[in-house]
Design an enzyme around this catalytic site. Sequence first.
Site, PDB file in Angstrom:
ATOM      1  CE  LYS A  23      -4.402  -1.412   0.313  1.00  0.00           C
ATOM      2  NZ  LYS A  23      -5.483  -0.959  -0.573  1.00  0.00           N
ATOM      3  CB  SER A  57     -10.059  -2.834   6.674  1.00  0.00           C
ATOM      4  OG  SER A  57      -9.319  -3.261   5.552  1.00  0.00           O
TER       5      SER A  57
END
Length: 319
Positions: A23, A57
Site C-alpha cells: 500500500k 481496514s
Amino acid sequence: ESLFGGTRVLFKVEALQKTGSFKLRGALNAVIKEIECRNADKDASSQSALQIVTHSSGNHAQAIAFAACLKKQHAVVIMPRSAPVIKKQAVQSLGGELILVDNTLRARREAAQRAVEQRSNAVFIHSSEHPSVIAGQGTVCLELLEQLDELNEDKTSLDVVIIPVGGGGLAAGNAVSVRGVVGRRVKIVLAEPEKLDDAKRSFQEGKRVEHESGNDLESVADALKTTLGENTWRILRDLVDEVVTVSEEEILRATRWAWEKLKVCIEPSAGVGVAVAMSEHFKAKYNLSTGVKTAAVVLCGGNVDIAATVSKMQASGVL
C-alpha cells in the site's frame, strides 16, 4: 511443490515493505501528487499542511499515515472498530489521527466525508479509486518483471499472475502494467474470499456490484473488505481473465503453509492468493498440459494479528 500441481510458482513478497504491505507504493505516490497540486495552486498556502483523509481496514491506513508523516502532512484515518489491533496501533504510532466506526462501508464513507467537510485544507485519498494510488500500486508487477530479467529469464516466461482483490487498486494498477509490458499472453487471475465476493459477482453479472445485503464482512482476509469502485471496475473488466474465490479454511491453510514453507509472515489477505494457486480449479485450468509453466502470486501484506489468526486456525482445524 506438489501442492501447485507441478507448476512453478514465484512469490512477489510485499509483506516486507515499509508499513508491511504494497500500500505504501500508491499512498506515497498519491500524497506526493496532492502536495504538488497544492503547491501549484497560487491561492493555497504552501506552508499549511494538508489534512489527508482516508478510510481503510488497515493497510492503506498505515501507508497514508506513513506517507503523510514522511512528507510532513497530517493524516486522518477512519477505520472499522473490528480492524486488527496491530493495524490501529500502527496508524497512531505514525502520528495519524484515528477515527473508529462501525464495520460497514457506509459508516466508513460517511465518516470520511464528515472529516473532509469539517477540516480546512483537506483532501480525500481513496484506498483504491484515486488514480495516483492505482498508478503507484502498478509498480509491483513492473518490479516483478524486472526481477525476472535479473534471474536471466525472459519476461515471457511468466504465464499467470495471481493478485488478491478487494477495492481493486492493486489489481487494476498491475493489470495495466502487465498488459502494457507483456500484453495478453499472461493470464491475470484475481483472488478473492468467498465471503467477500463482489468482484466475482461483478464479472458474472457484467456490471459492478456491492456486497450483498446482510453480509457481515467477517472474513479472516480483513484487508479485502472494500468493494470494487467505478475506476477499478472499468480497468479490471477489460483486462482481467477471471476471478477465483476461496473459502476461509482454504485461506487459513494457505497462510499457514506460507508461514512454514516460505518463512514469510504473511497476513491472511495475502494467503488468499496462495489459496487460489493451491485450489483444484486453478490447478485444473492452469497447468503444464495447458501450457502454464510459471505462475506468480503477489503476497500483498504481512500486517497480521498472529494470536487471532492462530486462534482461527485452531477453530477451523487448520492447526
